[in-house]
Design a protein around this motif. Structure first.
Motif, PDB file in Angstrom:
ATOM      1  N   ALA A 179       0.830  -1.205   0.000  1.00  0.00           N
ATOM      2  CA  ALA A 179       0.000   0.000   0.000  1.00  0.00           C
ATOM      3  C   ALA A 179       0.867   1.259   0.000  1.00  0.00           C
ATOM      4  O   ALA A 179       0.522   2.254  -0.651  1.00  0.00           O
ATOM      5  CB  ALA A 179      -0.922  -0.017   1.214  1.00  0.00           C
ATOM      6  N   ASP A 180       1.985   1.217   0.731  1.00  0.00           N
ATOM      7  CA  ASP A 180       2.872   2.376   0.810  1.00  0.00           C
ATOM      8  C   ASP A 180       3.766   2.520  -0.420  1.00  0.00           C
ATOM      9  O   ASP A 180       4.239   3.621  -0.716  1.00  0.00           O
ATOM     10  CB  ASP A 180       3.747   2.287   2.063  1.00  0.00           C
ATOM     11  CG  ASP A 180       2.936   2.425   3.347  1.00  0.00           C
ATOM     12  OD1 ASP A 180       1.840   3.011   3.289  1.00  0.00           O
ATOM     13  OD2 ASP A 180       3.412   1.938   4.389  1.00  0.00           O
ATOM     14  N   HIS A 181       4.022   1.396  -1.106  1.00  0.00           N
ATOM     15  CA  HIS A 181       4.939   1.417  -2.256  1.00  0.00           C
ATOM     16  C   HIS A 181       4.309   0.639  -3.423  1.00  0.00           C
ATOM     17  O   HIS A 181       4.759  -0.463  -3.775  1.00  0.00           O
ATOM     18  CB  HIS A 181       6.286   0.791  -1.870  1.00  0.00           C
ATOM     19  CG  HIS A 181       6.959   1.454  -0.719  1.00  0.00           C
ATOM     20  ND1 HIS A 181       7.713   2.601  -0.848  1.00  0.00           N
ATOM     21  CD2 HIS A 181       6.988   1.133   0.611  1.00  0.00           C
ATOM     22  CE1 HIS A 181       8.179   2.958   0.327  1.00  0.00           C
ATOM     23  NE2 HIS A 181       7.760   2.095   1.232  1.00  0.00           N
ATOM     24  N   PRO A 182       3.286   1.207  -4.042  1.00  0.00           N
ATOM     25  CA  PRO A 182       2.595   0.480  -5.128  1.00  0.00           C
ATOM     26  C   PRO A 182       3.475   0.212  -6.338  1.00  0.00           C
ATOM     27  O   PRO A 182       3.149  -0.646  -7.163  1.00  0.00           O
ATOM     28  CB  PRO A 182       1.433   1.428  -5.476  1.00  0.00           C
ATOM     29  CG  PRO A 182       1.874   2.780  -5.003  1.00  0.00           C
ATOM     30  CD  PRO A 182       2.700   2.525  -3.778  1.00  0.00           C
ATOM     31  N   GLU A 183       4.579   0.927  -6.444  1.00  0.00           N
ATOM     32  CA  GLU A 183       5.476   0.710  -7.587  1.00  0.00           C
ATOM     33  C   GLU A 183       6.299  -0.555  -7.456  1.00  0.00           C
ATOM     34  O   GLU A 183       6.897  -1.034  -8.442  1.00  0.00           O
ATOM     35  CB  GLU A 183       6.414   1.917  -7.736  1.00  0.00           C
ATOM     36  CG  GLU A 183       7.588   1.965  -6.734  1.00  0.00           C
ATOM     37  CD  GLU A 183       7.190   2.424  -5.335  1.00  0.00           C
ATOM     38  OE1 GLU A 183       8.083   2.558  -4.482  1.00  0.00           O
ATOM     39  OE2 GLU A 183       5.982   2.660  -5.095  1.00  0.00           O
ATOM     40  N   ALA A 184       6.349  -1.142  -6.272  1.00  0.00           N
ATOM     41  CA  ALA A 184       7.208  -2.311  -6.025  1.00  0.00           C
ATOM     42  C   ALA A 184       6.458  -3.612  -6.255  1.00  0.00           C
ATOM     43  O   ALA A 184       5.241  -3.707  -6.036  1.00  0.00           O
ATOM     44  CB  ALA A 184       7.741  -2.271  -4.594  1.00  0.00           C
ATOM     45  N   THR A 185       7.188  -4.619  -6.706  1.00  0.00           N
ATOM     46  CA  THR A 185       6.652  -5.973  -6.847  1.00  0.00           C
ATOM     47  C   THR A 185       7.169  -6.815  -5.686  1.00  0.00           C
ATOM     48  O   THR A 185       8.379  -7.026  -5.558  1.00  0.00           O
ATOM     49  CB  THR A 185       7.092  -6.609  -8.176  1.00  0.00           C
ATOM     50  OG1 THR A 185       6.596  -5.828  -9.263  1.00  0.00           O
ATOM     51  CG2 THR A 185       6.568  -8.035  -8.287  1.00  0.00           C
ATOM     52  N   LEU A 186       6.270  -7.270  -4.833  1.00  0.00           N
ATOM     53  CA  LEU A 186       6.627  -8.048  -3.648  1.00  0.00           C
ATOM     54  C   LEU A 186       6.008  -9.434  -3.761  1.00  0.00           C
ATOM     55  O   LEU A 186       4.808  -9.563  -4.005  1.00  0.00           O
ATOM     56  CB  LEU A 186       6.119  -7.359  -2.373  1.00  0.00           C
ATOM     57  CG  LEU A 186       6.478  -5.879  -2.208  1.00  0.00           C
ATOM     58  CD1 LEU A 186       5.876  -5.326  -0.924  1.00  0.00           C
ATOM     59  CD2 LEU A 186       7.990  -5.689  -2.208  1.00  0.00           C
ATOM     60  N   THR A 187       6.822 -10.468  -3.620  1.00  0.00           N
ATOM     61  CA  THR A 187       6.333 -11.847  -3.676  1.00  0.00           C
ATOM     62  C   THR A 187       6.645 -12.566  -2.376  1.00  0.00           C
ATOM     63  O   THR A 187       7.673 -12.313  -1.743  1.00  0.00           O
ATOM     64  CB  THR A 187       6.966 -12.628  -4.844  1.00  0.00           C
ATOM     65  OG1 THR A 187       8.390 -12.687  -4.653  1.00  0.00           O
ATOM     66  CG2 THR A 187       6.666 -11.946  -6.168  1.00  0.00           C
ATOM     67  N   VAL A 188       5.756 -13.460  -1.981  1.00  0.00           N
ATOM     68  CA  VAL A 188       5.931 -14.273  -0.781  1.00  0.00           C
ATOM     69  C   VAL A 188       5.797 -15.732  -1.174  1.00  0.00           C
ATOM     70  O   VAL A 188       4.802 -16.134  -1.771  1.00  0.00           O
ATOM     71  CB  VAL A 188       4.880 -13.925   0.299  1.00  0.00           C
ATOM     72  CG1 VAL A 188       5.085 -14.804   1.539  1.00  0.00           C
ATOM     73  CG2 VAL A 188       4.956 -12.460   0.673  1.00  0.00           C
ATOM     74  N   THR A 189       6.807 -16.522  -0.856  1.00  0.00           N
ATOM     75  CA  THR A 189       6.810 -17.945  -1.185  1.00  0.00           C
ATOM     76  C   THR A 189       6.925 -18.760   0.095  1.00  0.00           C
ATOM     77  O   THR A 189       7.838 -18.547   0.888  1.00  0.00           O
ATOM     78  CB  THR A 189       7.976 -18.308  -2.132  1.00  0.00           C
ATOM     79  OG1 THR A 189       7.899 -17.500  -3.299  1.00  0.00           O
ATOM     80  CG2 THR A 189       7.912 -19.774  -2.525  1.00  0.00           C
ATOM     81  N   GLU A 190       6.009 -19.673   0.291  1.00  0.00           N
ATOM     82  CA  GLU A 190       5.993 -20.526   1.482  1.00  0.00           C
ATOM     83  C   GLU A 190       6.540 -21.902   1.138  1.00  0.00           C
ATOM     84  O   GLU A 190       5.988 -22.604   0.295  1.00  0.00           O
ATOM     85  CB  GLU A 190       4.568 -20.646   2.018  1.00  0.00           C
ATOM     86  CG  GLU A 190       4.443 -21.522   3.254  1.00  0.00           C
ATOM     87  CD  GLU A 190       2.995 -21.741   3.650  1.00  0.00           C
ATOM     88  OE1 GLU A 190       2.317 -22.536   2.954  1.00  0.00           O
ATOM     89  OE2 GLU A 190       2.544 -21.121   4.629  1.00  0.00           O
ATOM     90  N   ARG A 191       7.609 -22.296   1.786  1.00  0.00           N
ATOM     91  CA  ARG A 191       8.183 -23.620   1.582  1.00  0.00           C
ATOM     92  C   ARG A 191       7.604 -24.648   2.547  1.00  0.00           C
ATOM     93  O   ARG A 191       7.617 -25.842   2.278  1.00  0.00           O
ATOM     94  CB  ARG A 191       9.706 -23.560   1.754  1.00  0.00           C
ATOM     95  CG  ARG A 191      10.401 -22.655   0.745  1.00  0.00           C
ATOM     96  CD  ARG A 191      11.891 -22.497   1.027  1.00  0.00           C
ATOM     97  NE  ARG A 191      12.573 -23.773   1.062  1.00  0.00           N
ATOM     98  CZ  ARG A 191      13.277 -24.230   2.081  1.00  0.00           C
ATOM     99  NH1 ARG A 191      13.376 -23.512   3.198  1.00  0.00           N
ATOM    100  NH2 ARG A 191      13.884 -25.384   2.020  1.00  0.00           N
ATOM    101  N   GLU A 192       7.147 -24.163   3.696  1.00  0.00           N
ATOM    102  CA  GLU A 192       6.585 -25.057   4.707  1.00  0.00           C
ATOM    103  C   GLU A 192       5.737 -24.207   5.652  1.00  0.00           C
ATOM    104  O   GLU A 192       6.075 -23.066   5.954  1.00  0.00           O
ATOM    105  CB  GLU A 192       7.705 -25.757   5.489  1.00  0.00           C
ATOM    106  CG  GLU A 192       7.211 -26.701   6.563  1.00  0.00           C
ATOM    107  CD  GLU A 192       8.366 -27.363   7.323  1.00  0.00           C
ATOM    108  OE1 GLU A 192       8.092 -28.052   8.326  1.00  0.00           O
ATOM    109  OE2 GLU A 192       9.527 -27.185   6.908  1.00  0.00           O
ATOM    110  N   THR A 193       4.610 -24.760   6.103  1.00  0.00           N
ATOM    111  CA  THR A 193       3.768 -24.055   7.055  1.00  0.00           C
ATOM    112  C   THR A 193       4.401 -24.132   8.442  1.00  0.00           C
ATOM    113  O   THR A 193       4.570 -25.211   8.999  1.00  0.00           O
ATOM    114  CB  THR A 193       2.349 -24.647   7.102  1.00  0.00           C
ATOM    115  OG1 THR A 193       1.750 -24.526   5.810  1.00  0.00           O
ATOM    116  CG2 THR A 193       1.486 -23.916   8.121  1.00  0.00           C
TER     117      THR A 193
END
Length: 380
Positions: free
Chosen positions: A216-230
């Motif tokens: 929300a603060d940096h709409p120009e950025a691409t942020l990804t989240v990858t989960e390898r294990e819960t």
């Protein structure tokens, strides 16, 4: 394994408020321990007798298990030892202890007695005080001088362009002072958390909450989240401050118009701790900032608070019993790793469910759906 004759500490040692361990200097094994040492290390004495020193030594700290064994040998020869040591408790939490080793003569033979005190609070308070004084002496003083100097130029000047430029410099300096004050506040909150604020949460869900705010603060950025294990971790405002600084540092220090930051959460292969990696493609973090963060003796008068955010990250993570590390990536980029103790899911939680009830937010992916973030396999 060295054979140990029957040897134990006097039962009176269980009344002491300092941890006591009886070591065999030949192999570094614990022969006996008092109740207080059990509570400091987070292991029962029966299990302690089976553990190697490496098991409860923080392997990313510069003082290693082999160093401990060398000091045991010196103490057994009559040369008493005193030093600070980083211990990894049975639950994965990291603490600072002060150790005193001395030769102990028992009927069964000569051993080494270790007196161990948990000094985590004292150690952190001492280094916080040093940092705060440096901020006060350098960063705040320098910015105040800038504001005062350019304020005089505005008062004395008639050139509109010069006055406008001076006003912009004053505004920038004031904003820097505000950021510094906020960082100090975050450190204070981390070391004195509100009672009841901390709770156990799924790591990926907690990460995505922080990432949503950063998006929300940096709409120009691409942020990804990858989960390898819960996995599950303790979460409070300190966690949010640390991860927010890590992500925002990666965004604002990028020279790309549309920065890309990748976050990956999984279990550290060596110790089983929860590892949160934040990877960017930025220029490397300066050696001076990392030296100031991890080597107090290397801090000089040239340190002027530009790396306060890194200190916020470190102390916030350490307040949760974890630690932080930095890696330069090849050919370009940095990876910041947060290592946190894993926690058991709260009663009634669905441990098999993914971190969000439905599909992940845009840019978030499961392991294998995108190229893995570069990482060393020898993590903590």
């Amino acid at each position: 394994m060295v054979s140990h004759p029957d040897s134990s500490l006097p039962p009176e040692y269980d009344t002491l408020r300092v941890g006591i361990a009886l070591y065999d200097p030949r192999d570094g094994s614990i022969l006996d321990a008092n109740d207080r040492l059990e509570s400091i290390f987070g292991y029962g004495r029966v299990e302690l007798r089976t553990l190697d020193v490496d098991r409860y030594t923080a392997n990313t700290y510069r003082f290693s298990a082999s160093d401990f064994r060398e000091r045991l040998g010196a103490a057994s020869s009559g040369d008493s030892q005193a030093f600070t040591w980083r211990v990894k408790r049975g639950d994965g939490e990291l603490i600072w202890v002060r150790v005193h080793l001395s030769r102990q003569q028992l009927d069964a033979g000569e051993y080494v007695r270790a007196e161990i005190r948990d000094v985590t609070d004292y150690y952190d308070a001492t280094h916080r005080e040093e940092l705060f004084w440096r901020i006060l002496r350098h960063n705040l003083r320098n910015k105040a001088s800038v504001i005062a100097g350019y304020a005089e130029e505005i008062a004395d000047g008639e050139d509109t362009d010069r006055m406008r430029a001076a006003a912009e410099i004053i505004n920038a300096a004031a904003m820097d002072l505000g950021d510094t004050a906020e960082s100090v506040k975050e450190i204070q909150q981390a070391v004195a958390p509100t009672t009841g604020e901390r709770r156990v949460r799924k790591a990926t869900r907690a990460i995505r909450d922080v990432v949503a705010d950063c998006r929300a603060d940096h709409p120009e950025a691409t942020l990804t989240v990858t989960e390898r294990e819960t996995l599950w971790i303790d979460v409070d405002s300190a966690f949010s401050h640390a991860l927010t600084h890590a992500v925002e540092n990666a965004i604002v220090h990028s020279d790309d118009a549309r920065p890309t930051v990748g976050l990956r959460v999984g279990r550290s292969p060596n110790t089983g701790r929860v590892e949160i990696a934040v990877a960017d493609t930025n220029p490397p973090i300066r050696d001076a900032e990392l030296d100031a963060l991890f080597r107090p003796e290397a801090r000089t008068n040239t340190f002027h608070g530009s790396g306060v955010g890194l200190f916020v990250m470190r102390w916030c993570v350490e307040s949760l019993g974890g630690e932080i590390s930095f890696e330069r990536r090849s050919p370009r980029g940095n990876t910041v790793r947060l290592y946190l103790p894993p926690r058991e899911p709260p009663s009634g939680s669905d441990v098999s469910a993914r971190s969000d009830s439905e599909s992940p937010p845009e840019g978030d992916e499961r392991d294998g759906e995108r190229e893995e973030i570069d990482r060393k396999t020898g993590g903590s």
